[in-house]
Scaffold this active site. Structure first.
Site, short mmCIF file in Angstrom:
data_model
loop_
_atom_site.label_atom_id
_atom_site.label_comp_id
_atom_site.label_asym_id
_atom_site.label_seq_id
_atom_site.Cartn_x
_atom_site.Cartn_y
_atom_site.Cartn_z
N PHE A 156 0.86 -1.21 0.00
CA PHE A 156 0.00 0.00 0.00
C PHE A 156 0.88 1.25 0.00
CE2 PHE A 156 -3.62 2.61 1.84
CZ PHE A 156 -4.47 2.40 0.77
N ARG A 158 3.20 4.07 -2.65
CA ARG A 158 2.79 5.09 -3.63
C ARG A 158 2.06 4.49 -4.83
NH1 ARG A 158 7.96 7.50 -2.27
NH2 ARG A 158 8.79 5.65 -3.25
N ILE A 159 2.62 3.42 -5.42
CA ILE A 159 2.03 2.89 -6.67
C ILE A 159 0.70 2.20 -6.36
CG2 ILE A 159 2.38 1.33 -8.64
CD1 ILE A 159 5.43 1.89 -8.33
N ARG A 242 7.45 -7.08 -9.15
CA ARG A 242 8.67 -7.81 -9.50
C ARG A 242 8.30 -9.27 -9.74
NH1 ARG A 242 10.65 -3.83 -10.97
NH2 ARG A 242 12.53 -2.80 -10.21
N GLU A 271 13.70 -12.45 -15.54
CA GLU A 271 13.54 -11.53 -16.65
C GLU A 271 14.88 -11.27 -17.35
OE1 GLU A 271 10.80 -8.56 -15.12
OE2 GLU A 271 11.64 -7.16 -16.57
N HIS A 289 7.64 -5.53 -19.40
CA HIS A 289 8.11 -4.59 -18.35
C HIS A 289 7.99 -3.14 -18.83
CE1 HIS A 289 10.81 -4.37 -14.53
NE2 HIS A 289 10.04 -3.30 -14.62
N GLY A 291 6.04 -0.80 -17.26
CA GLY A 291 5.46 0.04 -16.20
C GLY A 291 5.83 1.51 -16.29
#
Ligand code: DGY
Length: 323
Positions: A156, A158-159, A242, A271, A289, A291
């Protein structure tokens, strides 16, 4: 005065590379190849600052390279689980990251994946491109509603909170979350959210589960066969955090057996290689990836690294020190 020698391990937006070149003696990775362990190790001996990103693995074996010149790792990204920060601290190397500037773009990708998974967007695109679409019919590609559904957030920060805002105020979603440490009550009430004490309490209640926790030893495989079995068969799992948070094989098994309805992934274990089992599944949406991959965000990330390097080389406190 000689300028500090700085290595940027991958290409950054032109405008930031130009600014960096005005301030420092910068080496660019002109063909943008992923650097090998040997190259990274040699870079630590040759440069005052090395600026890696998520694709550069910097474990203790590399950080402990002898005869180092490097005094700061200016990470291009907020997540830094690819860097052994304890080893860096022990070796007297500062580490900085880029918090705050990629919050909205990353939450936008999580919301994109949620919508694509719920509404079978990637599958529909494949159908049209393959020529397999024979026209509208009442039962074609029926899917799940997003508006009004329940979203569970793991983490919970920032993102996660940006995701909560978009989901709650944009799509009328009910927000639940699980975070191991207490959250600020003002943040909770802002999104009319409800805190759950455990994954066991959170997962069975959710139509969508979105991961927003850091990677690393504490969160490795917290989504596994057992926790997937707690989700509703109609639920979707979204991962823009991740890859190692999710046990890939367990997720493939759950998607194959219909234990959950779908998944949307932007990050992967090991990855950029991903488990080949994902490729055969229609009910998983796969992004590479993306984001933080907007021009404005990637530029802002580069500017953040630049600000940290400037502070470091003028003896000021680092704005974004993580080690
Ligand atoms: C981040 O900043 O952590 C993004 O995932 C890119 O590394």
């Amino acid at each position: 005065m000689t300028k500090p020698k700085v290595l940027i391990t991958r290409r950054w937006p032109d405008s930031v590379e130009q600014k960096l070149q005005q301030l420092f003696d910068v080496s660019l990775n002109l063909d943008d190849h992923p650097m090998s362990a040997q190259e990274l190790s040699a870079a630590l001996q040759e440069y005052d600052a090395v600026c890696p990103s998520v694709c550069d693995s910097l474990p203790a074996e590399i950080i402990n390279t002898p005869n180092k010149r490097c005094r700061i790792l200016g990470n291009f990204g907020v997540g830094y689980n690819h860097i052994d920060v304890n080893a860096a601290r022990e070796q007297g190397i500062a580490v900085s990251n880029t918090p705050g500037v990629l919050t909205e773009s990353t939450a936008d990708i999580a919301m994109t994946l949620l919508l694509m998974s719920a509404r079978r967007g990637a599958e529909g695109d494949r159908l049209v491109r393959s020529g397999g679409c024979s026209g509208w019919c009442p039962t074609q590609m029926m899917s799940s509603d997003v508006t009004g559904a329940t979203l569970g957030l793991i983490g919970f920060g920032r993102i996660a909170q940006a995701m909560a805002r978009k989901a709650h105020f944009g799509f009328g979603m009910r927000i639940l979350f699980y975070k191991p440490t207490p959250a600020d009550p003002e943040d909770i009430s802002r999104y009319h959210a409800q805190a759950c004490a455990s994954l066991e309490e959170l997962l069975p209640q959710c139509d969508y589960v979105s991961l927003h926790c850091p990677g690393g030893a504490d969160t490795r495989h917290i989504i596994n066969a057992r926790t997937l079995s707690l989700m509703k068969p109609s639920a979707h799992l979204i991962n823009s955090a991740r890859g190692d948070v999710v046990d890939s094989q367990a997720l493939i098994d759950a998607l194959t057996a219909g234990k959950i309805a779908g998944a949307g992934l932007d990050v992967y274990e090991n990855e950029p290689r991903l488990h080949p089992g994902f490729l055969a599944l229609e009910n998983v949406t796969l992004l590479p990836h993306l984001g933080s991959a907007t021009i404005a965000t990637r530029t802002a990330m580069g500017e953040k690294v630049l600000a940290n390097l400037q502070a470091f080389f003028t003896g000021q406190p680092l704005p974004d020190r993580v080690a």
